[in-house]
Design a protein around this motif. Sequence first.
Motif, PDB file in Angstrom:
ATOM      1  N   GLU A 138     -16.386  40.332 -35.878  1.00  0.00           N
ATOM      2  CA  GLU A 138     -17.137  40.763 -34.696  1.00  0.00           C
ATOM      3  C   GLU A 138     -18.140  39.711 -34.248  1.00  0.00           C
ATOM      4  O   GLU A 138     -18.289  39.450 -33.048  1.00  0.00           O
ATOM      5  CB  GLU A 138     -17.842  42.085 -34.995  1.00  0.00           C
ATOM      6  N   LEU A 139     -18.842  39.090 -35.213  1.00  0.00           N
ATOM      7  CA  LEU A 139     -19.813  38.054 -34.857  1.00  0.00           C
ATOM      8  C   LEU A 139     -19.107  36.819 -34.307  1.00  0.00           C
ATOM      9  O   LEU A 139     -19.585  36.196 -33.352  1.00  0.00           O
ATOM     10  CB  LEU A 139     -20.669  37.692 -36.074  1.00  0.00           C
ATOM     11  N   THR A 140     -17.963  36.484 -34.894  1.00  0.00           N
ATOM     12  CA  THR A 140     -17.179  35.351 -34.390  1.00  0.00           C
ATOM     13  C   THR A 140     -16.750  35.592 -32.944  1.00  0.00           C
ATOM     14  O   THR A 140     -16.839  34.696 -32.097  1.00  0.00           O
ATOM     15  CB  THR A 140     -15.940  35.115 -35.273  1.00  0.00           C
ATOM     16  N   ALA A 141     -16.305  36.812 -32.658  1.00  0.00           N
ATOM     17  CA  ALA A 141     -15.888  37.144 -31.286  1.00  0.00           C
ATOM     18  C   ALA A 141     -17.058  37.028 -30.321  1.00  0.00           C
ATOM     19  O   ALA A 141     -16.900  36.550 -29.187  1.00  0.00           O
ATOM     20  CB  ALA A 141     -15.309  38.559 -31.252  1.00  0.00           C
ATOM     21  N   LEU A 142     -18.240  37.442 -30.772  1.00  0.00           N
ATOM     22  CA  LEU A 142     -19.426  37.323 -29.919  1.00  0.00           C
ATOM     23  C   LEU A 142     -19.741  35.859 -29.628  1.00  0.00           C
ATOM     24  O   LEU A 142     -19.980  35.479 -28.470  1.00  0.00           O
ATOM     25  CB  LEU A 142     -20.617  37.994 -30.605  1.00  0.00           C
ATOM     26  N   LEU A 143     -19.738  35.035 -30.666  1.00  0.00           N
ATOM     27  CA  LEU A 143     -20.025  33.612 -30.477  1.00  0.00           C
ATOM     28  C   LEU A 143     -18.965  32.948 -29.609  1.00  0.00           C
ATOM     29  O   LEU A 143     -19.279  32.113 -28.752  1.00  0.00           O
ATOM     30  CB  LEU A 143     -20.113  32.910 -31.834  1.00  0.00           C
ATOM     31  N   GLN A 144     -17.714  33.332 -29.814  1.00  0.00           N
ATOM     32  CA  GLN A 144     -16.635  32.746 -29.020  1.00  0.00           C
ATOM     33  C   GLN A 144     -16.770  33.123 -27.553  1.00  0.00           C
ATOM     34  O   GLN A 144     -16.433  32.324 -26.668  1.00  0.00           O
ATOM     35  CB  GLN A 144     -15.280  33.206 -29.559  1.00  0.00           C
ATOM     36  N   SER A 145     -17.292  34.329 -27.291  1.00  0.00           N
ATOM     37  CA  SER A 145     -17.505  34.711 -25.891  1.00  0.00           C
ATOM     38  C   SER A 145     -18.536  33.803 -25.239  1.00  0.00           C
ATOM     39  O   SER A 145     -18.447  33.504 -24.041  1.00  0.00           O
ATOM     40  CB  SER A 145     -17.936  36.180 -25.798  1.00  0.00           C
ATOM     41  N   GLY A 159     -16.140  30.816 -36.463  1.00  0.00           N
ATOM     42  CA  GLY A 159     -16.062  31.657 -37.651  1.00  0.00           C
ATOM     43  C   GLY A 159     -16.946  31.143 -38.779  1.00  0.00           C
ATOM     44  O   GLY A 159     -17.561  31.930 -39.509  1.00  0.00           O
ATOM     45  N   GLN A 160     -17.028  29.838 -38.917  1.00  0.00           N
ATOM     46  CA  GLN A 160     -17.893  29.250 -39.951  1.00  0.00           C
ATOM     47  C   GLN A 160     -19.368  29.464 -39.608  1.00  0.00           C
ATOM     48  O   GLN A 160     -20.191  29.727 -40.486  1.00  0.00           O
ATOM     49  CB  GLN A 160     -17.605  27.747 -40.097  1.00  0.00           C
ATOM     50  N   ILE A 161     -19.700  29.350 -38.338  1.00  0.00           N
ATOM     51  CA  ILE A 161     -21.087  29.600 -37.921  1.00  0.00           C
ATOM     52  C   ILE A 161     -21.452  31.061 -38.178  1.00  0.00           C
ATOM     53  O   ILE A 161     -22.561  31.376 -38.633  1.00  0.00           O
ATOM     54  CB  ILE A 161     -21.275  29.246 -36.429  1.00  0.00           C
ATOM     55  N   ALA A 162     -20.514  31.978 -37.930  1.00  0.00           N
ATOM     56  CA  ALA A 162     -20.755  33.395 -38.200  1.00  0.00           C
ATOM     57  C   ALA A 162     -21.011  33.622 -39.681  1.00  0.00           C
ATOM     58  O   ALA A 162     -21.905  34.394 -40.058  1.00  0.00           O
ATOM     59  CB  ALA A 162     -19.557  34.223 -37.737  1.00  0.00           C
ATOM     60  N   ARG A 163     -20.271  32.945 -40.546  1.00  0.00           N
ATOM     61  CA  ARG A 163     -20.467  33.092 -41.996  1.00  0.00           C
ATOM     62  C   ARG A 163     -21.830  32.554 -42.427  1.00  0.00           C
ATOM     63  O   ARG A 163     -22.502  33.144 -43.279  1.00  0.00           O
ATOM     64  CB  ARG A 163     -19.351  32.393 -42.753  1.00  0.00           C
ATOM     65  N   ILE A 164     -22.225  31.443 -41.849  1.00  0.00           N
ATOM     66  CA  ILE A 164     -23.544  30.872 -42.163  1.00  0.00           C
ATOM     67  C   ILE A 164     -24.642  31.856 -41.779  1.00  0.00           C
ATOM     68  O   ILE A 164     -25.567  32.118 -42.556  1.00  0.00           O
ATOM     69  CB  ILE A 164     -23.730  29.524 -41.440  1.00  0.00           C
TER      70      ILE A 164
END
Length: 212
Positions: A138-145, A159-164
Motif C-alpha cells: 500500500e505504501l509503495t502504491a502511494l509513493l508510486q502515485s 518498494g525499497q523506500i517503503a521498506r525503509i
Amino acid sequence: MSPKVSDEHKEQRRLQILEAAERVFARKGYEPATMKDIVEEAAMSRGWIYLYYQTKEEIFVAMMEKLDQENAVRIRQLGDQTGSVWKLLELWMEEGKRELASLSETVIPAFYEFFLTGWRNERRQELLRLRYRRSIRELTALLQSGVDKGEFRPTLETGQIARIAASQIDGIHMHVLAVGAEESAAAVQIDALLAYLGTLLGVSRPASSSSH
C-alpha cells in the motif's frame, strides 16, 4: 426483522466487541488481557461474544484489521484534501509526532507485544508477514502515485523506500515505548526521516512544513 436489519445488528455487535477489545488491549496489553476483560468491557454476555470470536487472538487480529482499514480511509481522505502525495506524507508525519506522547496509551504496545513475544508462534509470524507485505504494498502504491504525478524522481525503487520508512517508524515507536519520546528524541527522528525520504524520493524541498 428483515435480513438487512439482522445483518446491521450483527455488524453493530461485532463493532461493539472490537471497540471494547481496543480499550482493553490499550489499557492492559495483549498477554495480560483476558476474554473475561473483553466480555465485561463490551457489556455483553460471554455467549454473545463466542458467537463472533472463539479466542482472544481472533479478537485481536480482527481488531487490527479494523484499525488498519480505518487508517487506510484516513490516508485516502488526507490525500483527497491535499491533492499532493508529498503533502500527505508531511501531514502523516506531523500526525505521528502529535501522537508520540500518548503512544503508550494506544494498542500499539499490544501490537508489538503480540508479535514479538510470539516469535516462536508460526501463526503469529505468518500474520505478521502478511500484514507487513500488505502495508508495504500500500505504501509503495502511494509513493508510486507520486512518481506518476511527477512529484517524485526517486533514487531507489519505491518498494525499497517503503521498506525503509516502515522500518524507521517501527524503530522510533519501539524506542518511544522503551525510553520515552523525549529520551529517544522521537520528534527529531521523525523530521529527519521525512527529510531523508524527501532525498530518496527526489523532492526539491523535502522538509518544508515540518521544519517550522
